[in-house]
Design an enzyme around this catalytic site. Structure first.
Site, short mmCIF file in Angstrom:
data_model
loop_
_atom_site.label_atom_id
_atom_site.label_comp_id
_atom_site.label_asym_id
_atom_site.label_seq_id
_atom_site.Cartn_x
_atom_site.Cartn_y
_atom_site.Cartn_z
N ASP A 109 0.80 -1.22 0.00
CA ASP A 109 0.00 0.00 0.00
C ASP A 109 0.84 1.27 0.00
O ASP A 109 0.44 2.29 0.54
CB ASP A 109 -0.99 0.01 1.17
CG ASP A 109 -0.33 -0.34 2.49
OD1 ASP A 109 0.91 -0.42 2.53
OD2 ASP A 109 -1.07 -0.54 3.47
N LYS A 160 9.81 6.42 16.29
CA LYS A 160 8.98 7.56 16.70
C LYS A 160 9.71 8.47 17.70
O LYS A 160 9.29 8.61 18.86
CB LYS A 160 7.65 7.07 17.28
CG LYS A 160 6.80 6.32 16.27
CD LYS A 160 5.46 5.90 16.84
CE LYS A 160 4.63 5.17 15.79
NZ LYS A 160 3.33 4.73 16.30
N ASP A 216 1.80 6.39 1.92
CA ASP A 216 1.19 5.14 2.37
C ASP A 216 -0.31 5.34 2.21
O ASP A 216 -0.91 6.18 2.87
CB ASP A 216 1.56 4.89 3.83
CG ASP A 216 0.92 3.63 4.39
OD1 ASP A 216 -0.12 3.18 3.87
OD2 ASP A 216 1.45 3.09 5.37
#
Length: 358
Positions: A109, A160, A216
């Protein structure tokens, strides 16, 4: 050369569309998502693509078998009977992929310019075990950041980061030597969190930067963002495929079989699929109409994905990341705000607040 596309499972992030079709077969800019990747792989000499599938494998195989000749590439499926993460499916497909040559691995994706030749050239030059495509993002704190030296050798990954350490992230496209199979186990494993850090520590993993757009597209909001980026890139590279005329604003892609009425205003950033009918006076903004949908006169739709074979009545207003599944009908003069509507439903009353209509 061969390639593996990580198709995965149910595709819950793009519901309700994936209730009708596996996610890679959902059209993106008038082609099934996976077709964009397969065509780009074929262009650099890949002659066999393996799809790592755990949801609707037969539907995937049946559809793609009918398209193999058109795509000019052999397509096979490697079926996961239980979830194997992102590394396990590569190990599972070892017998299909390992012919002694490097092979590509892609998340299904992602959409970008697919610089596969650049990846190949760089991979052959650095001599490591793997090459990762990385892309620059504005908000790296949402992702895992990839840190690498001036030669592209990856030093470490930071998941992150709360403080800025870099803005290059994993773009979901890889090129590996067959030696990678020795690092993989046939169990649920994350290649990003378990395998890549080990390879980086051994100095075997390199990064090559993407020069153009990336998205994405696995969630509705991101799907629409990716659509806008793709259309902008299409205007630059293939301007003949963008629609021009007084009814079109900005970047609009229309399938040749679609019918457009009079006095419409379409765009910016719209995709109108195969056999769609757009009646007079319709306004579309940042919207995709999937094949076979009919939008009746004087309707206004923005920031939405309208599924296959839907019928949208007259004087309807749809907005705010609404997603309609297959064969949804919306009655005249209805307002829909941010709804996800499951397939085969009839919308006969306003939906003023974001909700799921089951």
């Amino acid at each position: 050369m061969k390639a593996l596309i990580l198709v995965g499972g149910y595709g819950t992030r793009l519901r309700p569309l994936t209730l009708s079709y596996p996610k890679p077969l959902v059209e993106f800019c008038n082609k099934p998502m996976v077709f964009h990747q397969i065509e780009a792989l074929a262009a650099v000499g890949v002659n066999e693509v393996v799809l790592a599938v755990s949801y609707q494998p037969q539907a995937m195989q049946d559809f793609l078998e009918s398209e193999q000749q058109k795509l000019g590439i052999k397509i096979t499926c490697s079926r996961e009977t239980e979830p194997l993460g992102t590394a396990g499916p590569i190990k599972l497909a070892e017998s299909l992929l390992n012919d002694g040559e490097p092979f590509f691995v892609l998340n299904s994706d992602i959409v970008c310019d697919y610089p596969f030749q650049k990846m190949l050239d760089f991979h052959q030059m650095h001599g490591g075990m793997g090459t990762i495509l990385v892309t620059q993002v504005e908000e790296p704190s949402k992702y895992g950041v990839v840190l690498f030296d001036k030669d592209g050798k990856i030093e470490r990954f930071v998941e992150k980061p709360p403080k800025f350490v870099g803005n290059r992230i994993n773009a979901g496209a890889y090129l590996f030597n067959p030696a990678i199979f020795q690092k993989l186990l046939l169990r649920a494993t994350s290649i990003e969190k378990e395998v890549f850090p080990e390879l980086a520590a051994e100095g075997l993993l390199y990064a090559v930067e993407l020069d153009s757009f990336w998205a994405d597209i696995g969630q509705p909001k991101d799907y629409l963002t990716g659509m806008c980026l793709y259309l902008s890139n299409l205007r630059n590279k293939e301007p003949q495929n963008i629609q021009y005329g007084p009814e079109f604003i900005g970047n609009v892609l229309v399938d040749p079989s679609a019918k457009i009425g009079q006095n419409c205003r379409l765009g910016p950033d719209c995709v109108i699929g195969r056999d769609c009918i757009v009646e007079d006076g319709v306004r579309l903004i940042r919207t995709t109409l999937l094949p076979g949908t009919r939008v009746k006169s004087h309707t206004w739709i923005s920031d939405s994905i309208i599924g296959w074979q839907c019928t949208i009545g007259e004087w309807v207003r749809i907005e705010n990341n609404t997603v309609l599944g297959e064969d949804v009908s919306v009655s005249d003069e209805i307002y829909v705000n941010g709804a996800s509507v499951l397939p085969h439903k009839n919308v006969t009353t306003d939906i003023p607040d974001p909700t799921i209509l089951m």
